[in-house]
Write a protein that holds these residues in place. Structure first.
Motif, PDB file in Angstrom:
ATOM      1  N   LEU A  15       0.898  -1.363  -0.077  1.00 41.94           N
ATOM      2  CA  LEU A  15      -0.224   0.195   0.338  1.00 41.94           C
ATOM      3  C   LEU A  15       1.036   0.850   0.460  1.00 41.94           C
ATOM      4  O   LEU A  15       2.152   0.963   0.409  1.00 41.94           O
ATOM      5  CB  LEU A  15      -0.810   0.096   1.042  1.00 41.94           C
ATOM      6  N   PRO A  16       0.337   2.161  -1.036  1.00 42.06           N
ATOM      7  CA  PRO A  16       1.442   3.753  -0.679  1.00 42.06           C
ATOM      8  C   PRO A  16       1.622   4.016   0.642  1.00 42.06           C
ATOM      9  O   PRO A  16       0.776   3.982   2.181  1.00 42.06           O
ATOM     10  CB  PRO A  16       0.041   4.547  -0.965  1.00 42.06           C
ATOM     11  N   SER A  17       2.625   4.346   0.924  1.00 40.74           N
ATOM     12  CA  SER A  17       3.563   5.021   2.065  1.00 40.74           C
ATOM     13  C   SER A  17       4.428   6.226   1.892  1.00 40.74           C
ATOM     14  O   SER A  17       4.747   6.492   0.734  1.00 40.74           O
ATOM     15  CB  SER A  17       3.881   4.185   2.644  1.00 40.74           C
ATOM     16  N   GLN A  18       4.700   6.964   2.594  1.00 42.48           N
ATOM     17  CA  GLN A  18       5.539   8.247   2.185  1.00 42.48           C
ATOM     18  C   GLN A  18       6.394   9.155   3.120  1.00 42.48           C
ATOM     19  O   GLN A  18       6.235   8.310   5.421  1.00 42.48           O
ATOM     20  CB  GLN A  18       5.068   9.450   1.706  1.00 42.48           C
ATOM     21  N   ILE A  19       7.607   9.344   3.237  1.00 45.06           N
ATOM     22  CA  ILE A  19       8.204   9.880   4.675  1.00 45.06           C
ATOM     23  C   ILE A  19       8.789  11.233   3.547  1.00 45.06           C
ATOM     24  O   ILE A  19       8.578  11.598   2.420  1.00 45.06           O
ATOM     25  CB  ILE A  19       9.328   9.340   4.173  1.00 45.06           C
ATOM     26  N   THR A  20       8.556  12.726   4.433  1.00 47.00           N
ATOM     27  CA  THR A  20       8.671  13.921   5.021  1.00 47.00           C
ATOM     28  C   THR A  20      10.227  14.377   5.386  1.00 47.00           C
ATOM     29  O   THR A  20       9.719  13.893   6.491  1.00 47.00           O
ATOM     30  CB  THR A  20       7.099  14.902   5.412  1.00 47.00           C
ATOM     31  N   PHE A  21      10.651  14.909   4.661  1.00 44.37           N
ATOM     32  CA  PHE A  21      12.213  15.072   5.690  1.00 44.37           C
ATOM     33  C   PHE A  21      12.699  16.301   4.654  1.00 44.37           C
ATOM     34  O   PHE A  21      12.367  17.181   4.129  1.00 44.37           O
ATOM     35  CB  PHE A  21      13.150  14.141   5.879  1.00 44.37           C
ATOM     36  N   LYS A  22      13.655  17.407   5.729  1.00 43.25           N
ATOM     37  CA  LYS A  22      14.721  18.235   5.930  1.00 43.25           C
ATOM     38  C   LYS A  22      15.893  18.082   4.846  1.00 43.25           C
ATOM     39  O   LYS A  22      16.594  17.721   6.072  1.00 43.25           O
ATOM     40  CB  LYS A  22      14.338  19.455   6.592  1.00 43.25           C
ATOM     41  N   PRO A  23      16.228  17.768   4.150  1.00 42.09           N
ATOM     42  CA  PRO A  23      17.291  17.610   3.633  1.00 42.09           C
ATOM     43  C   PRO A  23      18.687  18.627   4.905  1.00 42.09           C
ATOM     44  O   PRO A  23      18.354  19.508   5.139  1.00 42.09           O
ATOM     45  CB  PRO A  23      17.786  17.738   1.987  1.00 42.09           C
ATOM     46  N   ALA A  24      19.836  17.968   4.659  1.00 45.18           N
ATOM     47  CA  ALA A  24      21.115  18.538   5.256  1.00 45.18           C
ATOM     48  C   ALA A  24      21.568  20.033   4.823  1.00 45.18           C
ATOM     49  O   ALA A  24      21.377  19.957   3.245  1.00 45.18           O
ATOM     50  CB  ALA A  24      21.707  17.655   5.646  1.00 45.18           C
ATOM     51  N   ASP A  62       7.355  24.588   1.862  1.00 44.98           N
ATOM     52  CA  ASP A  62       8.051  24.533   3.245  1.00 44.98           C
ATOM     53  C   ASP A  62       9.854  24.286   3.175  1.00 44.98           C
ATOM     54  O   ASP A  62       9.622  24.086   3.831  1.00 44.98           O
ATOM     55  CB  ASP A  62       7.904  24.068   4.591  1.00 44.98           C
ATOM     56  N   GLY A  63      10.310  23.793   2.050  1.00 47.60           N
ATOM     57  CA  GLY A  63      12.274  24.073   1.485  1.00 47.60           C
ATOM     58  C   GLY A  63      11.978  21.807   2.411  1.00 47.60           C
ATOM     59  O   GLY A  63      13.136  21.562   2.128  1.00 47.60           O
ATOM     60  N   THR A  64      10.327  21.538   2.527  1.00 42.20           N
ATOM     61  CA  THR A  64      11.039  19.837   3.128  1.00 42.20           C
ATOM     62  C   THR A  64      10.369  18.678   1.556  1.00 42.20           C
ATOM     63  O   THR A  64      10.577  19.616   0.810  1.00 42.20           O
ATOM     64  CB  THR A  64       9.726  19.756   4.346  1.00 42.20           C
ATOM     65  N   TYR A  65      11.275  18.106   1.752  1.00 44.64           N
ATOM     66  CA  TYR A  65      10.767  16.586   0.569  1.00 44.64           C
ATOM     67  C   TYR A  65       9.621  15.809   1.017  1.00 44.64           C
ATOM     68  O   TYR A  65       9.933  15.147   1.624  1.00 44.64           O
ATOM     69  CB  TYR A  65      11.801  16.227  -0.200  1.00 44.64           C
ATOM     70  N   THR A  66       9.042  15.190   0.661  1.00 45.33           N
ATOM     71  CA  THR A  66       7.132  14.149   0.663  1.00 45.33           C
ATOM     72  C   THR A  66       7.671  13.285  -0.501  1.00 45.33           C
ATOM     73  O   THR A  66       7.609  14.169  -1.730  1.00 45.33           O
ATOM     74  CB  THR A  66       6.820  14.455   0.448  1.00 45.33           C
ATOM     75  N   ILE A  67       9.011  12.483  -0.313  1.00 44.04           N
ATOM     76  CA  ILE A  67       8.721  11.269  -1.190  1.00 44.04           C
ATOM     77  C   ILE A  67       7.619   9.975  -0.959  1.00 44.04           C
ATOM     78  O   ILE A  67       7.426   9.457   0.283  1.00 44.04           O
ATOM     79  CB  ILE A  67      10.136  11.022  -0.976  1.00 44.04           C
ATOM     80  N   HIS A  68       7.307   9.676  -2.413  1.00 47.33           N
ATOM     81  CA  HIS A  68       6.006   8.567  -1.814  1.00 47.33           C
ATOM     82  C   HIS A  68       6.455   7.580  -2.700  1.00 47.33           C
ATOM     83  O   HIS A  68       6.909   7.514  -3.404  1.00 47.33           O
ATOM     84  CB  HIS A  68       4.522   9.164  -2.544  1.00 47.33           C
ATOM     85  N   PHE A  69       6.605   6.136  -1.912  1.00 48.40           N
ATOM     86  CA  PHE A  69       6.067   4.799  -2.448  1.00 48.40           C
ATOM     87  C   PHE A  69       4.750   4.046  -2.027  1.00 48.40           C
ATOM     88  O   PHE A  69       3.904   4.135  -1.888  1.00 48.40           O
ATOM     89  CB  PHE A  69       6.837   3.952  -1.001  1.00 48.40           C
ATOM     90  N   ASN A  70       4.861   3.792  -3.666  1.00 47.78           N
ATOM     91  CA  ASN A  70       3.521   3.005  -4.025  1.00 47.78           C
ATOM     92  C   ASN A  70       2.820   4.010  -4.471  1.00 47.78           C
ATOM     93  O   ASN A  70       1.204   3.454  -4.028  1.00 47.78           O
ATOM     94  CB  ASN A  70       3.553   2.068  -3.658  1.00 47.78           C
ATOM     95  N   HIS A  71       3.372   4.824  -4.859  1.00 43.69           N
ATOM     96  CA  HIS A  71       1.371   5.842  -5.273  1.00 43.69           C
ATOM     97  C   HIS A  71       1.677   6.979  -6.716  1.00 43.69           C
ATOM     98  O   HIS A  71       2.137   8.206  -6.350  1.00 43.69           O
ATOM     99  CB  HIS A  71       1.464   6.841  -3.581  1.00 43.69           C
TER     100      HIS A  71
END
Length: 101
Positions: A15-24, A62-71
């Motif tokens: 099923l789809p999932s995601q992660i949001t992070f602010k890069p270094a 906001d400068g973050t990135y959201t990476i989606h898996f299987n979406h």
């Protein structure tokens, strides 16, 4: 940082999932970059298109990135089998604390 995709399975599919992070804080002008690469449990690249990076991902307002898996209907999507592991790499940090933070 080793990212774990805790996707749930439904009918044998992840099923789809995601992660949001602010890069270094990276030194992009000296070749710095970040990337997320996905691997199977055997350690092989998860798919032909198994990664995304700062040069291919679209940044959030906001400068973050959201990476989606299987979406497939979302931007910044990586299609993966399940289970997988994902590795976030940061190259050429401006300082050590920016990676740790």
């Amino acid at each position: 940082m080793d990212l774990v995709n805790n996707s749930k399975l439904e009918n044998g599919r992840s099923l789809p999932s995601q992660i949001t992070f602010k890069p270094a804080d990276l030194t992009y002008e000296k070749g710095g970059f970040w990337s997320i690469t996905t691997y199977t449990t055997e350690g092989w690249l998860a798919e032909d298109q198994a990664s995304i990076s700062n040069s291919t991902a679209v940044q959030n307002e906001d400068g973050t990135y959201t990476i989606h898996f299987n979406h497939p209907n979302e931007i910044n999507t990586i299609n993966t089998p399940s289970p997988i592991s994902a590795l976030l790499r940061n190259y050429v940090p401006k300082n050590k604390s920016s990676i740790i933070d």
